[in-house]
Write a protein that holds these residues in place. Sequence first.
Motif, PDB file in Angstrom:
ATOM      1  N   VAL A 334       0.853  -1.201   0.000  1.00 11.53           N
ATOM      2  CA  VAL A 334       0.000   0.000   0.000  1.00 11.53           C
ATOM      3  C   VAL A 334       0.886   1.248   0.000  1.00 11.53           C
ATOM      4  CG1 VAL A 334      -1.550   1.361   1.457  1.00 11.53           C
ATOM      5  CG2 VAL A 334      -2.037  -1.057   1.048  1.00 11.53           C
ATOM      6  N   ASP A 335       1.906   1.274   0.848  1.00 14.98           N
ATOM      7  CA  ASP A 335       2.787   2.447   0.892  1.00 14.98           C
ATOM      8  C   ASP A 335       3.541   2.613  -0.425  1.00 14.98           C
ATOM      9  OD1 ASP A 335       1.913   2.883   3.405  1.00 14.98           O
ATOM     10  OD2 ASP A 335       3.649   2.013   4.420  1.00 14.98           O
ATOM     11  N   HIS A 336       3.988   1.495  -0.955  1.00 12.53           N
ATOM     12  CA  HIS A 336       4.737   1.522  -2.220  1.00 12.53           C
ATOM     13  C   HIS A 336       3.867   2.104  -3.350  1.00 12.53           C
ATOM     14  CE1 HIS A 336       7.230  -0.085  -5.475  1.00 12.53           C
ATOM     15  NE2 HIS A 336       6.194  -0.751  -5.950  1.00 12.53           N
ATOM     16  N   PHE A 337       2.645   1.584  -3.485  1.00  9.37           N
ATOM     17  CA  PHE A 337       1.788   2.049  -4.585  1.00  9.37           C
ATOM     18  C   PHE A 337       1.287   3.474  -4.348  1.00  9.37           C
ATOM     19  CE2 PHE A 337       1.083  -2.647  -5.325  1.00  9.37           C
ATOM     20  CZ  PHE A 337       1.875  -2.674  -6.469  1.00  9.37           C
ATOM     21  N   THR A 338       1.119   3.837  -3.064  1.00  8.68           N
ATOM     22  CA  THR A 338       0.680   5.218  -2.795  1.00  8.68           C
ATOM     23  C   THR A 338       1.741   6.189  -3.319  1.00  8.68           C
ATOM     24  OG1 THR A 338      -0.485   4.456  -0.840  1.00  8.68           O
ATOM     25  CG2 THR A 338      -0.100   6.819  -0.995  1.00  8.68           C
ATOM     26  N   SER A 364     -10.880  -9.285  -0.244  1.00  8.98           N
ATOM     27  CA  SER A 364     -10.458 -10.514  -0.900  1.00  8.98           C
ATOM     28  C   SER A 364      -9.932 -10.138  -2.291  1.00  8.98           C
ATOM     29  CB  SER A 364     -11.684 -11.425  -0.970  1.00  8.98           C
ATOM     30  OG  SER A 364     -11.518 -12.352  -1.962  1.00  8.98           O
ATOM     31  N   TRP A 365      -8.611 -10.176  -2.447  1.00  9.51           N
ATOM     32  CA  TRP A 365      -7.972  -9.647  -3.660  1.00  9.51           C
ATOM     33  C   TRP A 365      -7.850 -10.725  -4.740  1.00  9.51           C
ATOM     34  CZ3 TRP A 365      -7.654  -4.583  -3.823  1.00  9.51           C
ATOM     35  CH2 TRP A 365      -7.569  -3.874  -2.630  1.00  9.51           C
ATOM     36  N   THR A 366      -8.956 -10.957  -5.468  1.00 10.18           N
ATOM     37  CA  THR A 366      -8.895 -12.005  -6.490  1.00 10.18           C
ATOM     38  C   THR A 366      -7.945 -11.607  -7.632  1.00 10.18           C
ATOM     39  OG1 THR A 366     -10.909 -11.003  -7.310  1.00 10.18           O
ATOM     40  CG2 THR A 366     -11.142 -13.074  -6.102  1.00 10.18           C
ATOM     41  N   ARG A 370      -2.006  -6.622  -8.748  1.00  9.84           N
ATOM     42  CA  ARG A 370      -2.450  -5.664  -9.761  1.00  9.84           C
ATOM     43  C   ARG A 370      -3.716  -4.955  -9.305  1.00  9.84           C
ATOM     44  NH1 ARG A 370      -3.013  -8.599 -13.938  1.00  9.84           N
ATOM     45  NH2 ARG A 370      -1.065  -8.102 -14.995  1.00  9.84           N
ATOM     46  N   GLN A 371      -4.653  -5.724  -8.745  1.00 12.94           N
ATOM     47  CA  GLN A 371      -5.921  -5.137  -8.303  1.00 12.94           C
ATOM     48  C   GLN A 371      -5.685  -4.162  -7.145  1.00 12.94           C
ATOM     49  OE1 GLN A 371      -8.617  -7.928  -6.537  1.00 12.94           O
ATOM     50  NE2 GLN A 371     -10.382  -6.552  -6.710  1.00 12.94           N
ATOM     51  N   LEU A 372      -4.756  -4.532  -6.259  1.00 12.69           N
ATOM     52  CA  LEU A 372      -4.438  -3.629  -5.140  1.00 12.69           C
ATOM     53  C   LEU A 372      -3.841  -2.320  -5.688  1.00 12.69           C
ATOM     54  CD1 LEU A 372      -4.049  -3.033  -2.095  1.00 12.69           C
ATOM     55  CD2 LEU A 372      -1.870  -4.211  -2.220  1.00 12.69           C
ATOM     56  N   SER A 373      -2.936  -2.456  -6.637  1.00 14.49           N
ATOM     57  CA  SER A 373      -2.306  -1.274  -7.229  1.00 14.49           C
ATOM     58  C   SER A 373      -3.359  -0.379  -7.897  1.00 14.49           C
ATOM     59  CB  SER A 373      -1.250  -1.720  -8.240  1.00 14.49           C
ATOM     60  OG  SER A 373      -0.827  -0.644  -9.008  1.00 14.49           O
ATOM     61  N   ASN A 374      -4.282  -1.007  -8.647  1.00 15.86           N
ATOM     62  CA  ASN A 374      -5.325  -0.225  -9.332  1.00 15.86           C
ATOM     63  C   ASN A 374      -6.236   0.476  -8.320  1.00 15.86           C
ATOM     64  OD1 ASN A 374      -4.329  -1.069 -11.749  1.00 15.86           O
ATOM     65  ND2 ASN A 374      -5.864  -2.666 -12.068  1.00 15.86           N
ATOM     66  N   THR A 375      -6.507  -0.206  -7.203  1.00 17.09           N
ATOM     67  CA  THR A 375      -7.376   0.403  -6.184  1.00 17.09           C
ATOM     68  C   THR A 375      -6.715   1.646  -5.585  1.00 17.09           C
ATOM     69  OG1 THR A 375      -8.280  -1.761  -5.683  1.00 17.09           O
ATOM     70  CG2 THR A 375      -8.592  -0.068  -4.013  1.00 17.09           C
TER      71      THR A 375
END
Length: 462
Positions: A334-338, A364-366, A370-375
């Motif tokens: 999270v910190d990295h992508f922020t 639940s990160w299906t 990538r999905q976390l980064s996009n979020t």
Amino acid sequence: MAKSKAAQVGPPINVLVIDDDHAHAETIADSLSSQGYACTLATTGQEGADLMERHSFEIVVTDLKMPKVGGLEILAKAKDDLPDAEVIMVTGHGTVESAVEAMREGASHFLLKPLDLGQLRSVVDNAARAQHLRRANAELSRRLDEKFGFEGLIGNSPPMQDLIERLRRIAPTDATVLIEGETGTGKELVAQAIHQNSPRKNRHFVGLNCAALSEHILEGELFGSVPGAFTDARDRMGKFEYADGGTLFLDEVGDMPVPTQIKLLRVLESREITRVGSNETVKVDVRIISATNRNLEEAVASGEFREDLYHRLKVISLKLPSLAERTQDIPLLVDHFTKIHAARHGKKIKSMTTAARRRLMAHSWTGNVRQLSNTIDSMVVVDYDEVLDLDDLPPEFSPPESESGGSAADGLHTLVGKPLSEIEGLFIAETLKVTGGNREEAASMLGIGERTLYRKIKEYDL
Ligand SMILES: Nc1ncnc2c1ncn2[C@@H]1O[C@H](COP(=O)(O)OP(=O)(O)OP(=O)(O)O)[C@@H](O)[C@H]1O
């Protein structure tokens, strides 16, 4: 500049001097060597281009006008093979326009003939300063990688640490690697990290997605073609030839049509390719890394994937953990992508609230990383107060009924009548689940010290 300055940080800066006038090339090299630079000489453009393929130069000083391979070709070659190198053009009065073009194409400086050696040294010293800065940055990111990851692969959880440890051992070899993992778990990133840490790193890393391409198109892409091979076929180099000396990344290899699998196996065994429509064979030296999100063993069992190719591809087999198996890494990611997305959108983000973090941890990160980064990307875009919070989350993150307002109270009803100590134990256990077992994060969410948390974990036997 004093002699010592050029060699200030680490080993001397490597300079390639290319000039078809031998005496001129030697004068340049002597002058720079006396300042502590490590110089290599080439007296034709072709010789310079060959040297750039095999060695890693940080500065290239090249004559602009040379027969056959000239300074502009050298500049283009440097962009491909040595993208971090500083290229300095040396040019006569008649060719100033080309020198200006060279600057536009990315040369860092041009010098006019007759060469003023003092000026040459000062221009090279400037380029060397930029290179020392690059070295310092690379060293810094190496140290950060050592602590938190490997070549941009973030993760401190046990499965990621195991993976990174294996990557460090595998990368410098020539072994063929098969990477398996769900979508978005970082298969391509891992393939790039392997390439970057191999002796092939100065050659091409070429990727090809094998899914959704028909057999003929895929074969044209892989092996190249000659005119007449099929309608519209051109004389074209395939990915194998382009990756010669480097790495070929075959993504979604599990979706490759069976006839192409047979041809690929032949190439891996003979180490030579034949362009589609041609009879001539071409030797290639390519490291293969392939990836799949399918279960290849099942595909082999059902006859969709050839067993002999499967074994050829998985000399080394890497299984990437899904994000669910390493929720402990979510705060780091999270910190990295922020940071990455805030910089990309030119926005300032000071922090993320605990509530938002909690929601991200529990999701639940299906689609995995990538999905976390996009979020996070979308949170950064919609944020207006420099603090990422629940209101910045996309709609699919709206809390379920049971968590909101009055209905939360309904949930709490089931706890009424239980002793407070049991409820405390339940809450601690749930919080630890949310943090993937990360006690530091759990203590901070619960608003208690880590020592207190340890004590309570023991007390409730969690
Ligand atoms: N461990 C990690 N650390 C930092 N970034 C990561 C990590 N894993 C994945 N990413 C990022 O997540 C995104 C998806 O990664 P990548 O494309 O490598 O996944 P993939 O497994 O190849 O996906 P697919 O199977 O869908 O092709 C990329 O932006 C990548 O940089």
